[in-house]
Design a protein around this motif. Structure first.
Motif, PDB file in Angstrom:
ATOM      1  N   LEU A  37       0.827  -1.205   0.000  1.00 23.52           N
ATOM      2  CA  LEU A  37       0.000   0.000   0.000  1.00 23.52           C
ATOM      3  C   LEU A  37       0.860   1.253   0.000  1.00 23.52           C
ATOM      4  CD1 LEU A  37      -2.903  -0.901   2.469  1.00 23.52           C
ATOM      5  CD2 LEU A  37      -3.094  -0.464   0.020  1.00 23.52           C
ATOM      6  N   LEU A  38       1.915   1.271   0.808  1.00 21.74           N
ATOM      7  CA  LEU A  38       2.811   2.423   0.854  1.00 21.74           C
ATOM      8  C   LEU A  38       3.455   2.657  -0.511  1.00 21.74           C
ATOM      9  CD1 LEU A  38       4.331   4.602   2.409  1.00 21.74           C
ATOM     10  CD2 LEU A  38       6.016   2.870   3.060  1.00 21.74           C
ATOM     11  N   THR A  39       3.914   1.569  -1.144  1.00 21.83           N
ATOM     12  CA  THR A  39       4.518   1.691  -2.474  1.00 21.83           C
ATOM     13  C   THR A  39       3.517   2.235  -3.481  1.00 21.83           C
ATOM     14  OG1 THR A  39       5.908  -0.212  -1.953  1.00 21.83           O
ATOM     15  CG2 THR A  39       5.762   0.434  -4.271  1.00 21.83           C
ATOM     16  N   PHE A  40       2.274   1.765  -3.398  1.00 20.37           N
ATOM     17  CA  PHE A  40       1.233   2.231  -4.320  1.00 20.37           C
ATOM     18  C   PHE A  40       1.018   3.739  -4.192  1.00 20.37           C
ATOM     19  CE2 PHE A  40      -3.344   3.139  -4.875  1.00 20.37           C
ATOM     20  CZ  PHE A  40      -3.431   2.925  -6.237  1.00 20.37           C
ATOM     21  N   LEU A  45       1.898   9.521  -5.855  1.00 19.94           N
ATOM     22  CA  LEU A  45       2.468  10.837  -5.578  1.00 19.94           C
ATOM     23  C   LEU A  45       3.511  11.220  -6.606  1.00 19.94           C
ATOM     24  CD1 LEU A  45       2.617  13.256  -3.660  1.00 19.94           C
ATOM     25  CD2 LEU A  45       4.352  12.018  -2.359  1.00 19.94           C
ATOM     26  N   SER A  46       4.303  10.242  -7.063  1.00 19.15           N
ATOM     27  CA  SER A  46       5.338  10.553  -8.058  1.00 19.15           C
ATOM     28  C   SER A  46       4.741  10.943  -9.400  1.00 19.15           C
ATOM     29  CB  SER A  46       6.257   9.336  -8.229  1.00 19.15           C
ATOM     30  OG  SER A  46       5.552   8.252  -8.814  1.00 19.15           O
ATOM     31  N   PHE A  47       3.551  10.407  -9.731  1.00 16.94           N
ATOM     32  CA  PHE A  47       2.897  10.764 -10.989  1.00 16.94           C
ATOM     33  C   PHE A  47       2.136  12.075 -10.881  1.00 16.94           C
ATOM     34  CE2 PHE A  47       2.778   5.999 -11.852  1.00 16.94           C
ATOM     35  CZ  PHE A  47       3.918   6.060 -12.639  1.00 16.94           C
ATOM     36  N   ALA A  48       1.809  12.484  -9.696  1.00 20.47           N
ATOM     37  CA  ALA A  48       0.982  13.683  -9.504  1.00 20.47           C
ATOM     38  C   ALA A  48       1.840  14.931  -9.666  1.00 20.47           C
ATOM     39  CB  ALA A  48       0.320  13.665  -8.130  1.00 20.47           C
ATOM     40  N   LYS A  49       1.191  16.012 -10.117  1.00 23.64           N
ATOM     41  CA  LYS A  49       1.845  17.318 -10.213  1.00 23.64           C
ATOM     42  C   LYS A  49       1.500  18.099  -8.953  1.00 23.64           C
ATOM     43  CE  LYS A  49       0.236  20.460 -12.998  1.00 23.64           C
ATOM     44  NZ  LYS A  49      -0.108  21.205 -14.206  1.00 23.64           N
TER      45      LYS A  49
END
Length: 280
Positions: A37-40, A45-49
């Motif tokens: 879940l943490l990895t997901f 977050l990495s894809f979000a702007k």
């Protein structure tokens, strides 16, 4: 009775088998689940702007929906708040404007809706288009609240008191490259007419406002004749109300600079309705 008592004593003396060392087995499965879940969420977050202003605005919208106010963080200068009546730094008391709650719905997320910028308003893509049509060195790019504005450095100048183009001061090549961009890419153009201070037409019948309107209209018609779709053009004129100052130049040079039509190209037309909100 003696047998029963003996049995009870024997049961009390029975010891549990020795426990295995380490955590119970179910803890390993639970740990794997939490890690996944943490990895997901890290991937999300990495894809979000991430934009702080939008985060605070969204937070303000949630707090507003469930009660409570949200204030902007940080200090601002306010006058008359110190004993000697001089400006001083104080905590901001300006409420954050609530972000439209519709943005937080699944429909808003799927539509990639942003409040002040269209989904095609990508600076990277816009730079690519400008470079493809050899306009990147002929423009100045600005980031604004309502999106990205691109001003063409080259302008069309006119002779005094008329809509006749000053042939000595026109960059035909960049003008044609802009037309090619407007014809082949989904861009909008603002044709903005100007006039010199107090300028009137040669016959004395038109003032500066009418002259700037006529100049912008003439250039708009020229764009349409060359294949630019009319719905991509917005015609604007200011007369002599927005003059360009040239420090150290003569009045003749200043007047010549202000008898012009300039171009502002962008992805979005400011006449778009945008996102509808409640007026209350």
């Amino acid at each position: 009775m003696a047998d029963e008592s003996a049995a009870a004593v024997d049961e009390g003396n029975v010891k549990c088998p020795p426990c295995e060392e380490g955590l119970p087995g179910w803890m390993a499965t639970f740990s794997d689940l939490v890690t996944l879940l943490l990895t997901f969420f890290v991937l999300l977050l990495s894809f979000a702007k991430t934009e702080t202003a939008k985060y605070e605005a969204a937070l303000g919208s949630i707090r507003n929906a469930f009660g409570g106010n949200v204030l902007q963080q940080g200090e601002v200068i306010q006058k008359g708040k110190s004993p000697d009546n001089f400006p001083t730094m104080m905590e901001s008391q300006t409420p954050i404007r609530p972000f439209p709650i519709e943005f937080l719905t699944m429909e808003g997320i799927l539509d990639k809706h942003e409040i002040n910028r269209g989904s095609d308003e990508s600076l990277k893509n816009m730079r690519y288009d400008l470079k493809e049509f050899n306009l990147n060195e002929n423009v100045t790019v600005y980031e604004q609240a309502e999106g990205i504005a691109v001003r063409l450095k080259d302008k069309i100048y006119f002779k005094r008191g008329s809509v006749e183009i000053d042939s000595n001061k026109i960059a035909v090549s960049s003008y044609q490259r802009m037309i090619n961009l407007l014809k082949k890419r989904n861009w909008k153009v603002f044709v903005i007419g100007h006039a010199a201070r107090g300028e009137v037409s040669r016959d004395g019948k038109s003032d500066a406002l009418e002259l700037s309107s006529a100049r912008a209209t003439a250039v708009t018609k020229s764009l349409i004749r060359r294949g630019v779709a009319p719905e991509r053009i917005s015609t604007v004129f200011y007369g002599d109300t927005r003059l360009t100052d040239l420090p150290g130049s003569s009045q003749m040079e200043v007047d010549r600079e202000n008898r012009k039509v300039v171009f502002l190209i962008r992805k979005r037309d400011l006449e778009d309705n945008g996102h509808k909100v409640d007026a209350q």
